[in-house]
Design a protein around this motif. Structure first.
Motif, PDB file in Angstrom:
ATOM      1  N   LEU A 169      13.972  16.368 -13.913  1.00  0.00           N
ATOM      2  CA  LEU A 169      13.259  17.641 -14.050  1.00  0.00           C
ATOM      3  C   LEU A 169      12.763  18.169 -12.711  1.00  0.00           C
ATOM      4  N   GLY A 170      13.132  17.502 -11.642  1.00  0.00           N
ATOM      5  CA  GLY A 170      12.676  17.928 -10.319  1.00  0.00           C
ATOM      6  C   GLY A 170      11.263  17.503 -10.022  1.00  0.00           C
ATOM      7  N   GLY A 171      10.750  16.499 -10.738  1.00  0.00           N
ATOM      8  CA  GLY A 171       9.369  16.066 -10.561  1.00  0.00           C
ATOM      9  C   GLY A 171       9.257  14.676  -9.990  1.00  0.00           C
ATOM     10  N   ARG A 172       8.017  14.223  -9.895  1.00  0.00           N
ATOM     11  CA  ARG A 172       7.713  12.898  -9.369  1.00  0.00           C
ATOM     12  C   ARG A 172       6.670  12.242 -10.264  1.00  0.00           C
ATOM     13  N   VAL A 173       6.695  10.916 -10.332  1.00  0.00           N
ATOM     14  CA  VAL A 173       5.690  10.181 -11.093  1.00  0.00           C
ATOM     15  C   VAL A 173       5.055   9.138 -10.182  1.00  0.00           C
ATOM     16  N   MET A 174       3.717   9.085 -10.200  1.00  0.00           N
ATOM     17  CA  MET A 174       2.969   8.156  -9.354  1.00  0.00           C
ATOM     18  C   MET A 174       2.016   7.330 -10.216  1.00  0.00           C
ATOM     19  N   VAL A 221       7.704  20.333  11.320  1.00  0.00           N
ATOM     20  CA  VAL A 221       7.155  20.868  10.068  1.00  0.00           C
ATOM     21  C   VAL A 221       6.414  19.736   9.364  1.00  0.00           C
ATOM     22  N   VAL A 222       5.091  19.874   9.255  1.00  0.00           N
ATOM     23  CA  VAL A 222       4.274  18.860   8.587  1.00  0.00           C
ATOM     24  C   VAL A 222       4.334  19.114   7.083  1.00  0.00           C
ATOM     25  N   VAL A 223       4.774  18.100   6.336  1.00  0.00           N
ATOM     26  CA  VAL A 223       4.893  18.217   4.882  1.00  0.00           C
ATOM     27  C   VAL A 223       4.021  17.162   4.219  1.00  0.00           C
ATOM     28  N   GLU A 224       3.600  17.466   3.000  1.00  0.00           N
ATOM     29  CA  GLU A 224       2.852  16.513   2.182  1.00  0.00           C
ATOM     30  C   GLU A 224       3.555  16.382   0.838  1.00  0.00           C
ATOM     31  N   THR A 225       3.762  15.155   0.407  1.00  0.00           N
ATOM     32  CA  THR A 225       4.486  14.901  -0.841  1.00  0.00           C
ATOM     33  C   THR A 225       3.512  14.844  -2.010  1.00  0.00           C
ATOM     34  N   ASP A 226       4.074  14.760  -3.207  1.00  0.00           N
ATOM     35  CA  ASP A 226       3.247  14.659  -4.408  1.00  0.00           C
ATOM     36  C   ASP A 226       2.461  13.360  -4.452  1.00  0.00           C
ATOM     37  N   SER A 227       2.938  12.331  -3.757  1.00  0.00           N
ATOM     38  CA  SER A 227       2.224  11.057  -3.703  1.00  0.00           C
ATOM     39  C   SER A 227       1.219  11.008  -2.553  1.00  0.00           C
ATOM     40  N   GLN A 228       0.869  12.186  -2.005  1.00  0.00           N
ATOM     41  CA  GLN A 228      -0.155  12.336  -0.963  1.00  0.00           C
ATOM     42  C   GLN A 228       0.253  11.711   0.371  1.00  0.00           C
ATOM     43  N   LYS A 229       1.544  11.524   0.587  1.00  0.00           N
ATOM     44  CA  LYS A 229       2.011  11.021   1.879  1.00  0.00           C
ATOM     45  C   LYS A 229       2.430  12.198   2.750  1.00  0.00           C
ATOM     46  N   ARG A 230       2.143  12.082   4.081  1.00  0.00           N
ATOM     47  CA  ARG A 230       2.447  13.162   5.006  1.00  0.00           C
ATOM     48  C   ARG A 230       3.409  12.664   6.076  1.00  0.00           C
ATOM     49  N   ALA A 231       4.217  13.595   6.582  1.00  0.00           N
ATOM     50  CA  ALA A 231       5.159  13.289   7.654  1.00  0.00           C
ATOM     51  C   ALA A 231       5.496  14.589   8.372  1.00  0.00           C
ATOM     52  N   ALA A 232       6.079  14.446   9.567  1.00  0.00           N
ATOM     53  CA  ALA A 232       6.512  15.603  10.349  1.00  0.00           C
ATOM     54  C   ALA A 232       8.035  15.598  10.409  1.00  0.00           C
ATOM     55  N   LEU A 233       8.646  16.658   9.887  1.00  0.00           N
ATOM     56  CA  LEU A 233      10.096  16.771   9.895  1.00  0.00           C
ATOM     57  C   LEU A 233      10.539  17.562  11.120  1.00  0.00           C
ATOM     58  N   LEU A 234      11.483  17.014  11.878  1.00  0.00           N
ATOM     59  CA  LEU A 234      12.008  17.683  13.068  1.00  0.00           C
ATOM     60  C   LEU A 234      13.243  18.494  12.678  1.00  0.00           C
ATOM     61  N   SER A 271       0.558   9.785 -12.989  1.00  0.00           N
ATOM     62  CA  SER A 271       0.545  11.210 -12.650  1.00  0.00           C
ATOM     63  C   SER A 271       1.972  11.722 -12.534  1.00  0.00           C
ATOM     64  N   ILE A 272       2.229  12.825 -13.199  1.00  0.00           N
ATOM     65  CA  ILE A 272       3.537  13.480 -13.141  1.00  0.00           C
ATOM     66  C   ILE A 272       3.356  14.847 -12.493  1.00  0.00           C
ATOM     67  N   ALA A 273       4.122  15.136 -11.465  1.00  0.00           N
ATOM     68  CA  ALA A 273       4.105  16.448 -10.811  1.00  0.00           C
ATOM     69  C   ALA A 273       5.441  17.123 -11.073  1.00  0.00           C
ATOM     70  N   LEU A 274       5.384  18.318 -11.655  1.00  0.00           N
ATOM     71  CA  LEU A 274       6.588  19.048 -12.039  1.00  0.00           C
ATOM     72  C   LEU A 274       6.589  20.437 -11.429  1.00  0.00           C
ATOM     73  N   GLN A 295       0.647  19.450 -12.978  1.00  0.00           N
ATOM     74  CA  GLN A 295       0.229  18.062 -12.856  1.00  0.00           C
ATOM     75  C   GLN A 295      -0.163  17.538 -14.243  1.00  0.00           C
ATOM     76  N   ILE A 296       0.537  16.514 -14.724  1.00  0.00           N
ATOM     77  CA  ILE A 296       0.248  15.884 -16.008  1.00  0.00           C
ATOM     78  C   ILE A 296      -0.169  14.443 -15.742  1.00  0.00           C
ATOM     79  N   GLU A 297      -1.286  14.030 -16.341  1.00  0.00           N
ATOM     80  CA  GLU A 297      -1.800  12.681 -16.110  1.00  0.00           C
ATOM     81  C   GLU A 297      -2.046  11.969 -17.430  1.00  0.00           C
ATOM     82  N   VAL A 298      -1.676  10.686 -17.466  1.00  0.00           N
ATOM     83  CA  VAL A 298      -1.966   9.807 -18.596  1.00  0.00           C
ATOM     84  C   VAL A 298      -2.855   8.690 -18.073  1.00  0.00           C
ATOM     85  N   SER A 299      -4.121   8.688 -18.508  1.00  0.00           N
ATOM     86  CA  SER A 299      -5.095   7.717 -18.008  1.00  0.00           C
ATOM     87  C   SER A 299      -5.610   6.863 -19.147  1.00  0.00           C
ATOM     88  N   ASP A 300      -5.895   5.600 -18.843  1.00  0.00           N
ATOM     89  CA  ASP A 300      -6.529   4.717 -19.821  1.00  0.00           C
ATOM     90  C   ASP A 300      -7.714   4.016 -19.176  1.00  0.00           C
TER      91      ASP A 300
END
Length: 704
Positions: free
Chosen positions: A529-534, A627-640, A546-549, A458-463
């Protein structure tokens, strides 16, 4: 020629290490009460670069490094203070030195205007402090050398001197020392700062002028140094020339000489032999063999031995490990097909192979892993340049520099982080007047941090700026046709507009922004890079990117799932739990929408079979697994899905390089039976499906 190119490439590699130590040392010098050794380390870094550059005839680099080194010498000799007016010039000089090294490495032309400007600033500092080093006026040097024996060497010290503390030094440079730009006189002057010194030039070694040869210098000095300093201080003076001179150091009185190790060296030449009892016991230290030089680290402690290995070799080793993992999976499949999976000996052997393959894989990944320190250090320069361009006062704080990521990610992170840092300076931070009105310090702060979280980096750039002006962002997006007027958007959805191609909040083009190219590039490169930015922003308080790699781009731990007769892989770090459908926790919503009540939240149920077009109608919930999953952006869902049949490590194969981009799929892998399985991208699937469920879910929650 090939050997010379290899040596020159080694020099540039060492320059990277020296420049890293230089930048670190200068930042430490910004802090009050910095260690004096830090100044010495910074000086030695520039001196080493100058010496190596002189050996390869890099005149532009040598000239600038020499002037830079002169000012640093004023700092380390306390003739100049590391004040606020000096350190910015030191930082810019460090940046210019890095540019000159890069230009020499690429055989390109450096920025001569910038170099000349900095040289003028350095000359002003030198002139203001009365240092005349650059006035190369050769005058005889008068040194009291004490009594001289008939042979022209130093006379033996009396009993009092011999029993004191100090060293006898034999110093004879060879041609390489002069070619590297070093000056023996400077080394002797440095010795004189350690205590009382007596110097004698061996006149017998000086050849007649007609026999003089630049390839065979014959100057030799015998030195008697009386000092209370440790032997390491004396050795440090010759640290960067010890491989291009004949050097012997013997302690007086036997109190400073460490015990000898290795084969006994040859005795000292008669010029500095001593028959007195006080000097009979020490064994002179042999001159070290020639080796590439590197700057000593600023921190204490002896680093372990290292070896330079081509990244291609490590990549080939990693590919072989990947093939080993695949072969282990194939072996497991064959054993199961042959009905031998219940044999305890076979199971134990297979487990041993699996564990060994995992250990080897972790070891290779550790070799590939590199700390983010090098990337973070480059961001200090980006902040300085952006602050100068905008006229703002900005301070960069870094946290977690030692966090390690895969080597392939290190260089690819520089561009997206550069965009984000510039965005924070230009858009995030207010000007000094606005900050004063809001009760903030005039100097803005940008925090760059990294940490390992849940199997990811997890890499974060904050101001601490004013936050995102969402009404203005929406207005600009509507003007540019990026969003339809009047569409209801949540704050998070408005923030995501910043990542759309062509979006820019700057009306005028500047050196930093206004061209419509920025955060969309960041998102694309991070996704590659297989990551996400929020984004998380609070008005008047600041914004955090926030970058999750993934830890590596080579292997991941996956859950093998069954879907309409196909085998797919679900990344295990996204999975929170699995369950069978229970009617008491299921809710219908809208036209065919289904929600799962889980731990107080209503989660959308997403049928993966429908998402990938494997079936036309949603499958009955009671026939599948949720299957309950949680993403890098803190969102949750159930995959059938239809079922789960294994969990194992899989080797990641790029789908875009071998086929093309597929929505909802991040990569592919090869299974034990040789078939290809797609790796599901939960983030993309949940993000694409969230809008279809968000508003009905909110209505259902409001109605109880």
């Amino acid at each position: 020629m090939a050997d010379m190119d290899e040596i020159q490439e080694m020099f540039f590699d060492e320059c990277d290490e020296l420049l890293e130590g230089l930048a670190t040392g200068l930042r430490q010098m910004d802090e009050p009460g910095h260690d004096k050794e830090t100044v010495h380390a910074v000086f030695r870094a520039v001196h080493s670069i100058k010496g190596g550059a002189a050996a390869f005839g890099l005149s532009d680099l040598v000239t600038f490094a020499h002037r830079f080194e002169t000012v640093l010498d004023l700092l380390r000799s306390d003739k100049l203070e590391a004040a606020a007016g000096v350190m910015p010039i030191m930082h810019r000089s460090s940046d210019c030195l890095a540019d000159l090294v890069a230009a020499a490495r690429q055989s390109s032309e450096p920025d001569h205007d910038r170099r000349e400007t900095l040289l003028a600033e350095l000359d002003q500092i030198i002139a203001a402090n009365g240092d005349g080093e650059d006035d190369l006026v050769f005058t005889p040097l008068a040194i009291d050398i004490g009594p001289v024996d008939p042979g022209g060497h130093l006379a033996e010290p009396d009993a009092g001197t011999a029993s004191g503390t100090g060293f006898r030094i034999h110093f004879m440079p060879d041609a390489d020392l002069y070619r590297s730009g070093n000056d023996p006189a400077a080394l002797l002057h440095a010795l004189a700062k350690l205590g009382e010194i007596e110097v004698m030039l061996d006149a017998e070694m000086v050849a007649p002028l007609e026999d003089w040869s630049e390839d065979q210098p014959q100057l030799k000095w015998d030195v008697l140094l009386q000092t209370d300093e440790a032997r390491e201080e004396v050795e440090a003076i010759f640290e960067f020339v010890e491989d291009c001179c004949d050097l012997r150091i013997v302690a007086l009185g036997g109190g400073q000489e460490p015990p000898p190790s290795g084969p006994e060296p040859d005795p000292l030449p008669p010029a500095i032999e001593d028959s007195s009892p006080a000097e009979a016991s020490p064994v002179p230290e042999p001159a070290p063999p020639p080796r590439p030089r590197a700057a000593p680290p600023a921190e204490s402690g002896q680093p372990g031995a290292t070896i330079r290995v081509s990244l291609d070799r490590v990549d080939r080793l990693m590919n072989m490990i990947g093939e080993l993992v695949i072969k282990e999976a194939m072996l497991s499949q064959v054993i199961q097909t042959a009905g031998m999976s219940e044999d305890p000996d076979v199971v134990a052997g297979l487990d041993s192979i699996r564990q060994l393959a995992g250990d080897i894989q972790e070891s290779v990944m550790a070799i590939r892993a590199q700390p983010l320190k090098l990337v973070f250090q480059r961001m200090h320069r980006i902040v300085r340049e952006a602050a100068d361009a905008t006229g703002k006062q900005v301070r960069l704080v870094t946290i977690g520099e030692q966090t390690e990521v895969d080597k392939t990610m290190v260089e690819r992170l520089i561009d997206p982080l550069t965009h984000m840092i510039r965005n924070s300076v230009d858009h995030g931070l207010e000007d000094a007047e606005t900050r004063r009105e809001r009760g903030k310090p005039e100097e803005g702060t940008i925090t760059l941090s990294a940490a390992h979280r849940s199997g990811r980096v997890q890499i974060e750039v904050s101001d601490d700026g004013g936050g995102i002006n969402r009404p203005k962002v929406r207005e600009i997006a509507e003007e540019k046709g990026l969003v339809a007027p009047g569409v209801a958007l949540s704050p998070g959805e408005i923030d995501q507009l910043l990542f759309m191609p062509g979006f820019s909040s700057k009306e005028e083009v500047s050196a930093l922004s206004g061209r419509g190219v920025g955060l969309d590039v960041v998102r694309r490169e991070i996704m590659d890079l297989g990551g996400r930015v929020m984004i998380h922003s609070v008005e008047a308080e600041g914004t955090t990117f926030s970058i999750a790699l993934p830890l590596t781009l080579a292997v991941l731990e996956g859950m093998l799932i069954q879907l309409c007769g196909q085998t797919m892989v679900l990344p295990i770090n996204s999975v929170q739990e699995t369950m069978r459908a229970n009617p008491s926790i299921l809710h219908g919503v809208g036209q065919g929408g289904r929600l799962l009540s889980n731990r107080g939240d209503l989660l959308p149920i997403i049928d993966l079979g429908c998402v990938f077009g494997l079936r036309d109608e949603a499958a009955p919930l009671e026939e599948g697994v949720l299957v309950v999953v949680e993403t890098d952006s803190q969102k949750r869902a159930a995959l059938l899905i239809d079922g789960i049949f294994d969990q194992r490590q899989v080797v990641i194969k790029s789908l875009e390089e071998n086929y093309g981009q597929v929505p909802g799929v991040s990569a592919a892998t090869i299974l034990g039976d040789g078939k290809i399985a797609l790796i599901v991208d939960p983030e993309a699937i949940v993000m694409s499906s969230s809008n279809d469920y968000a508003r009905p879910a909110m209505a259902l929650a409001a109605n109880g």
